[in-house]
Design a protein around this motif. Structure first.
Motif, mmCIF file in Angstrom:
data_model
loop_
_atom_site.group_PDB
_atom_site.id
_atom_site.type_symbol
_atom_site.label_atom_id
_atom_site.label_comp_id
_atom_site.label_asym_id
_atom_site.label_seq_id
_atom_site.Cartn_x
_atom_site.Cartn_y
_atom_site.Cartn_z
ATOM 1 N N SER A 6 0.813 -1.214 0.000
ATOM 2 C CA SER A 6 0.000 0.000 0.000
ATOM 3 C C SER A 6 0.844 1.260 0.000
ATOM 4 C CB SER A 6 -0.943 0.003 1.207
ATOM 5 O OG SER A 6 -0.178 0.025 2.396
ATOM 6 N N ALA A 7 2.108 1.190 0.368
ATOM 7 C CA ALA A 7 2.978 2.364 0.369
ATOM 8 C C ALA A 7 3.436 2.724 -1.038
ATOM 9 C CB ALA A 7 4.200 2.118 1.257
ATOM 10 N N ASP A 8 3.356 1.774 -1.958
ATOM 11 C CA ASP A 8 3.769 2.040 -3.332
ATOM 12 C C ASP A 8 2.589 2.578 -4.125
ATOM 13 O OD1 ASP A 8 6.305 1.119 -2.873
ATOM 14 O OD2 ASP A 8 5.858 -0.933 -3.522
ATOM 15 N N THR A 9 2.718 3.793 -4.627
ATOM 16 C CA THR A 9 1.689 4.359 -5.484
ATOM 17 C C THR A 9 2.363 4.928 -6.707
ATOM 18 O OG1 THR A 9 1.810 6.560 -4.506
ATOM 19 C CG2 THR A 9 0.263 5.013 -3.481
ATOM 20 N N ALA A 10 1.596 5.154 -7.749
ATOM 21 C CA ALA A 10 2.151 5.690 -8.992
ATOM 22 C C ALA A 10 2.666 7.102 -8.801
ATOM 23 C CB ALA A 10 1.090 5.662 -10.094
ATOM 24 N N ASP A 11 2.108 7.840 -7.835
ATOM 25 C CA ASP A 11 2.507 9.224 -7.630
ATOM 26 C C ASP A 11 3.625 9.394 -6.613
ATOM 27 O OD1 ASP A 11 0.609 10.050 -9.438
ATOM 28 O OD2 ASP A 11 -0.947 10.247 -7.895
ATOM 29 N N ALA A 12 4.049 8.331 -5.968
ATOM 30 C CA ALA A 12 5.075 8.455 -4.936
ATOM 31 C C ALA A 12 6.432 8.692 -5.570
ATOM 32 C CB ALA A 12 5.121 7.192 -4.080
ATOM 33 N N ALA A 13 7.187 9.636 -4.982
ATOM 34 C CA ALA A 13 8.547 9.906 -5.447
ATOM 35 C C ALA A 13 9.487 8.900 -4.817
ATOM 36 C CB ALA A 13 8.955 11.321 -5.048
ATOM 37 N N PRO A 14 10.620 8.582 -5.464
ATOM 38 C CA PRO A 14 11.607 7.713 -4.845
ATOM 39 C C PRO A 14 12.042 8.302 -3.506
ATOM 40 C CG PRO A 14 12.150 8.098 -7.150
ATOM 41 C CD PRO A 14 11.013 9.003 -6.797
ATOM 42 N N ALA A 15 12.477 7.450 -2.604
ATOM 43 C CA ALA A 15 12.831 7.889 -1.252
ATOM 44 C C ALA A 15 13.890 8.985 -1.246
ATOM 45 C CB ALA A 15 13.312 6.693 -0.438
ATOM 46 N N ASP A 16 14.793 9.002 -2.230
ATOM 47 C CA ASP A 16 15.871 9.990 -2.235
ATOM 48 C C ASP A 16 15.517 11.265 -2.986
ATOM 49 O OD1 ASP A 16 15.849 8.778 -4.713
ATOM 50 O OD2 ASP A 16 18.027 8.737 -4.915
ATOM 51 N N GLU A 17 14.264 11.386 -3.463
ATOM 52 C CA GLU A 17 13.865 12.586 -4.192
ATOM 53 C C GLU A 17 12.619 13.185 -3.550
ATOM 54 O OE1 GLU A 17 13.367 12.194 -8.369
ATOM 55 O OE2 GLU A 17 15.158 10.978 -8.587
ATOM 56 N N PRO A 18 12.507 14.512 -3.557
ATOM 57 C CA PRO A 18 11.294 15.132 -3.029
ATOM 58 C C PRO A 18 10.096 14.824 -3.923
ATOM 59 C CG PRO A 18 12.990 16.783 -3.528
ATOM 60 C CD PRO A 18 13.489 15.454 -3.994
ATOM 61 N N ALA A 19 8.906 15.028 -3.389
ATOM 62 C CA ALA A 19 7.686 14.792 -4.155
ATOM 63 C C ALA A 19 7.637 15.714 -5.357
ATOM 64 C CB ALA A 19 6.469 15.029 -3.270
ATOM 65 N N THR A 20 6.969 15.271 -6.412
ATOM 66 C CA THR A 20 6.824 16.054 -7.633
ATOM 67 C C THR A 20 6.236 17.421 -7.306
ATOM 68 O OG1 THR A 20 6.492 14.050 -8.888
ATOM 69 C CG2 THR A 20 5.758 16.083 -9.914
ATOM 70 N N GLY A 21 6.749 18.442 -7.960
ATOM 71 C CA GLY A 21 6.226 19.784 -7.769
ATOM 72 C C GLY A 21 6.981 20.596 -6.747
ATOM 73 N N SER A 22 7.783 19.961 -5.907
ATOM 74 C CA SER A 22 8.488 20.722 -4.882
ATOM 75 C C SER A 22 9.886 21.142 -5.327
ATOM 76 C CB SER A 22 8.564 19.914 -3.581
ATOM 77 O OG SER A 22 9.352 18.759 -3.776
ATOM 78 N N ARG A 23 10.295 20.764 -6.509
ATOM 79 C CA ARG A 23 11.621 21.108 -7.021
ATOM 80 C C ARG A 23 11.468 22.262 -7.999
ATOM 81 N NH1 ARG A 23 14.870 15.701 -7.661
ATOM 82 N NH2 ARG A 23 15.310 16.607 -9.691
ATOM 83 N N THR A 24 11.527 23.476 -7.476
ATOM 84 C CA THR A 24 11.302 24.661 -8.288
ATOM 85 C C THR A 24 12.422 25.660 -8.085
ATOM 86 O OG1 THR A 24 10.016 25.707 -6.532
ATOM 87 C CG2 THR A 24 8.794 24.417 -8.156
ATOM 88 N N GLY A 25 12.498 26.615 -8.984
ATOM 89 C CA GLY A 25 13.505 27.656 -8.859
ATOM 90 C C GLY A 25 13.121 28.878 -9.652
ATOM 91 N N THR A 26 13.807 29.973 -9.360
ATOM 92 C CA THR A 26 13.644 31.199 -10.147
ATOM 93 C C THR A 26 15.020 31.777 -10.426
ATOM 94 O OG1 THR A 26 13.400 32.567 -8.172
ATOM 95 C CG2 THR A 26 11.368 31.804 -9.219
ATOM 96 N N LEU A 27 15.153 32.349 -11.589
ATOM 97 C CA LEU A 27 16.323 33.132 -11.962
ATOM 98 C C LEU A 27 15.764 34.484 -12.376
ATOM 99 C CD1 LEU A 27 19.475 33.095 -12.638
ATOM 100 C CD2 LEU A 27 18.707 32.911 -15.005
ATOM 101 N N THR A 28 16.147 35.526 -11.652
ATOM 102 C CA THR A 28 15.643 36.865 -11.930
ATOM 103 C C THR A 28 16.804 37.752 -12.355
ATOM 104 O OG1 THR A 28 13.945 36.552 -10.242
ATOM 105 C CG2 THR A 28 14.319 38.805 -11.026
ATOM 106 N N LEU A 29 16.718 38.281 -13.570
ATOM 107 C CA LEU A 29 17.755 39.165 -14.084
ATOM 108 C C LEU A 29 17.573 40.562 -13.491
ATOM 109 C CD1 LEU A 29 17.722 38.072 -17.842
ATOM 110 C CD2 LEU A 29 19.075 37.139 -15.952
#
Length: 182
Positions: free
Chosen positions: A41-64
């Motif tokens: 039950s812990a395995d789902t299609a949306d679960a991120a691998p243990a060593d990676e954050p959940a999808t959507g939380s890896r973001t960034g900005t570059l402002t000139l």
């Protein structure tokens, strides 16, 4: 001397990239099952691998400095403090992201063999044709050192970028602030 530095940077980038993450999460295509044949039950299609954050939380900005901002979806988001292996220096990182439309990419790297051989690389690329050729812009770090702070999976700092090639939509030099949340 410039050729030697360029070759050294290329070698470091290749080494970091080879040790870096990939979009492949290691799944073999087989479904996870317990020894009794039931699905875990812990395995789902949306679960991120243990060593990676959940999808959507890896973001960034570059402002000139002129106010142009690039919102990035990070595909490589590794730091010496978020458990990524292979960093030999303190405050090391390997960051790569692209805008949601895929038109622009940003890469920020700090790597080295020890504190005396640190290499910083910053690249802003964009506006390629359908074959991925003829970049409309290509800016890279100038002669100044990338200034960055690493706090776990968060990296922020400033850099001065200079164009390579004839297209210079942001002038001959422009400062940039970045903030990446891994």
């Amino acid at each position: 001397m410039a050729k030697v530095r360029t070759l050294f940077i290329s070698a470091v980038l290749l080494g970091v990239t080879a040790c870096g993450s990939s979009d492949d999460n290691g799944a073999s295509g087989e479904s996870a099952a317990n020894t009794d044949g039931s699905a875990d039950s812990a395995d789902t299609a949306d679960a991120a691998p243990a060593d990676e954050p959940a999808t959507g939380s890896r973001t960034g900005t570059l402002t000139l400095d002129d106010g142009t901002a690039f919102t990035l979806e990070m595909t490589t988001c590794e730091t010496s403090e978020n458990g990524a292996a292979g960093f030999l220096i303190e405050d090391g990182f390997d960051l790569f992201g692209r805008t949601s439309d895929g038109e622009f990419t940003v890469q920020l790297i700090r790597a080295g063999f020890d504190e005396d051989s640190v290499i910083d690389t910053s690249v802003l690329e964009g506006e390629f044709d359908d074959e991925g050729k003829n970049a409309g812009l290509l800016y890279t770090e100038g002669s100044e050192v990338l200034v960055a702070t690493v706090d776990g999976g968060n990296v922020s700092g400033t850099v001065t970028l200079k164009p390579i090639g004839p297209n210079r939509p942001y002038g001959d030099e422009i400062g940039a602030t970045f903030d990446v949340d891994c």
